[in-house]
Design a protein around this motif. Structure first.
Motif, short mmCIF file in Angstrom:
data_model
loop_
_atom_site.label_atom_id
_atom_site.label_comp_id
_atom_site.label_asym_id
_atom_site.label_seq_id
_atom_site.Cartn_x
_atom_site.Cartn_y
_atom_site.Cartn_z
N HIS A 112 -7.07 -14.21 -1.99
CA HIS A 112 -6.78 -12.91 -1.37
C HIS A 112 -6.27 -13.10 0.06
N ASP B 212 -8.84 -3.74 -8.31
CA ASP B 212 -10.29 -3.54 -8.48
C ASP B 212 -10.91 -2.74 -7.34
N LYS C 285 -10.59 -13.80 -9.55
CA LYS C 285 -12.04 -13.99 -9.41
C LYS C 285 -12.44 -15.45 -9.68
N HIS D 159 -0.33 -5.71 -5.14
CA HIS D 159 -1.43 -6.55 -4.67
C HIS D 159 -1.85 -7.60 -5.72
N VAL E 246 -1.96 -11.73 -5.97
CA VAL E 246 -3.25 -12.41 -6.14
C VAL E 246 -3.21 -13.35 -7.35
N ASP F 278 -5.38 -9.45 -10.44
CA ASP F 278 -6.47 -9.24 -9.48
C ASP F 278 -7.78 -9.77 -10.07
#
Ligand SMILES: [Zn+2]
Ligand SMILES: [Zn+2]
Length: 390
Positions: A272, A145, A196, A292, A296, A192
């Motif tokens: 993260h 993101d 959230k 990444h 995550v 990713d």
């Protein structure tokens, strides 16, 4: 992609968080079959003639060559900087890569174009910012993101440091290129976004208990992007064009929320910090890097269960009213196995074994990863309250 600008127009005046949100510098978002042609007209409109493309071996194959010849054949002066991989076959946003891109730039360079995924964007974002020049984003996979955010995580002497730099002036993503991205990169983008759940929970917790600055509009924007991903999980898993566009839009929304808020709070919490901790450990030990979003997604499932297990501790020091809100925040996060099921559905890594994170590293990171950022996450709260009781 008018919707992003419309969103901004709606919320800018009305934002109740008290801070003034600065206009995002990204003037154009184009996701579609004609993205590269639109990129060419955008460059003409802006009167940019001298262009420096930054890419790596893979992204040259999937998009770089096409963009290069399209622009070169239309009167632009195009130079290229192919960032080499290290001995493990990874392209890293570190000192070497930064100097490599800098060496290709000249006094004539007017604009940078990042053709690639997260790492190529971080290198380009950092170098263009330091040279006082704009950059344009050409994502080759819906994997992260960070395309349109300001933060550039750079590895300096094997430690990862995030610099606040600038967002791209435009983003041009070709849907065919995105749909042809490897499944693991699509899964990483989904991972990713899945993160959230815990980043938003951590942000709300930090605001409630530690006075972290908070903006409900940026939080809502991130939450809606997350919901859109969950709602299209099947189409994303199939790499159906609609699903991939939904995922890309969600990643952009999340990046925009960070950009508007000015910090990464909406999109980056304890999950993260664990992921960054693992990454630095891998760098230290010269291990091959993981994507990444892959880290995550897995760390989000781990920390979701960890926070739920530690619920009593998270509630104990708060007032009755705050405790009720924290209970709600925790209940909103799905169980770890629900999150892992989503990751599996998209075809990505789901467990710590899948990504090779050993028991000792899990424990070490759960105890120390909060110190990577000065942010009041639940992970920090739990570790610091442990210190207080020792
Ligand atoms: Zn991320
Ligand atoms: Zn706000």
């Amino acid at each position: 992609m008018e919707s992003f600008n419309l969103w901004y127009g709606k919320h800018r005046e009305a934002c109740t968080c008290g801070s003034e949100h600065h206009l995002a510098v990204t003037e154009r978002f184009e996701i579609g079959d004609e993205a590269f042609l639109l990129l060419r007209s955008f460059l003409s409109e802006k009167n940019y003639k001298n262009v420096l493309l930054v890419y790596d071996e893979n992204t040259w194959e999937v998009a770089g060559a096409k963009v290069f010849s399209l622009l070169n054949g239309s009167g632009f002066h195009v130079k290229g900087s192919k960032i080499p991989a290290n001995n493990q076959g990874d392209v890293i946003a570190n000192e070497e890569s930064i100097v490599h891109a800098l060496l290709a730039a000249s006094e004539e360079t007017e604009v940078f174009i990042a053709v690639g995924a997260g790492t190529i964007h971080d290198i380009t974002r950092f170098v263009s910012y330091k040279m006082g020049l704009p950059f344009i984003s050409v994502p080759t996979a819906p994997s992260v993101d960070g395309f349109n955010s300001k933060g550039a995580p750079i590895v300096v002497r094997k430690k990862k440091v995030t610099f606040q730099t600038h967002a791209p002036v435009g983003l041009f993503a070709d849907t065919k290129v995105l749909c042809n991205a490897p499944q693991e990169m699509v899964a990483a983008g989904f991972g990713d976004m899945l993160g959230k759940y815990t980043s938003l929970a951590d942000w709300r917790f930090g605001h409630l208990t530690g006075g972290e600055p908070y903006c409900e509009a940026a939080a809502k924007m991130t939450e809606e992007a997350l919901e859109a991903c969950i709602g299209h999980a099947r189409l994303i898993a199939e790499k159906n064009e609609k699903g991939i566009i939904e995922l890309m839009n969600a990643l952009i929304m999340s990046g925009l929320a960070m950009s508007l808020f000015g910090h990464s709070h909406p999109a980056s919490g304890g999950e993260h910090h664990l992921s960054h901790y693992w990454e630095m450990k891998f760098l230290e030990e010269d291990r091959k890097q993981l994507l990444h979003g892959e880290k995550v997604g897995v760390s989000c499932a781990l920390i979701a269960d960890f926070y739920k297990e530690e619920k009593e501790k998270l509630l104990e020091a708060s007032s009755e009213d705050a405790a009720k809100q924290i209970e709600k925040i925790l209940a909103w996060i799905p169980e770890g196995n629900v999150l892992r099921k989503y990751l599996k559905q998209i075809g990505g890594s789901a467990t710590l074994e899948d990504i090779g994170i050993e028991e000792s590293l899990i424990n070490e990171s759960l105890a120390s990863a909060h110190s990577i950022r000065d942010r009041k996450t639940m992970l920090r709260y739990l570790n610091e309250s442990k210190m207080r009781t020792v």
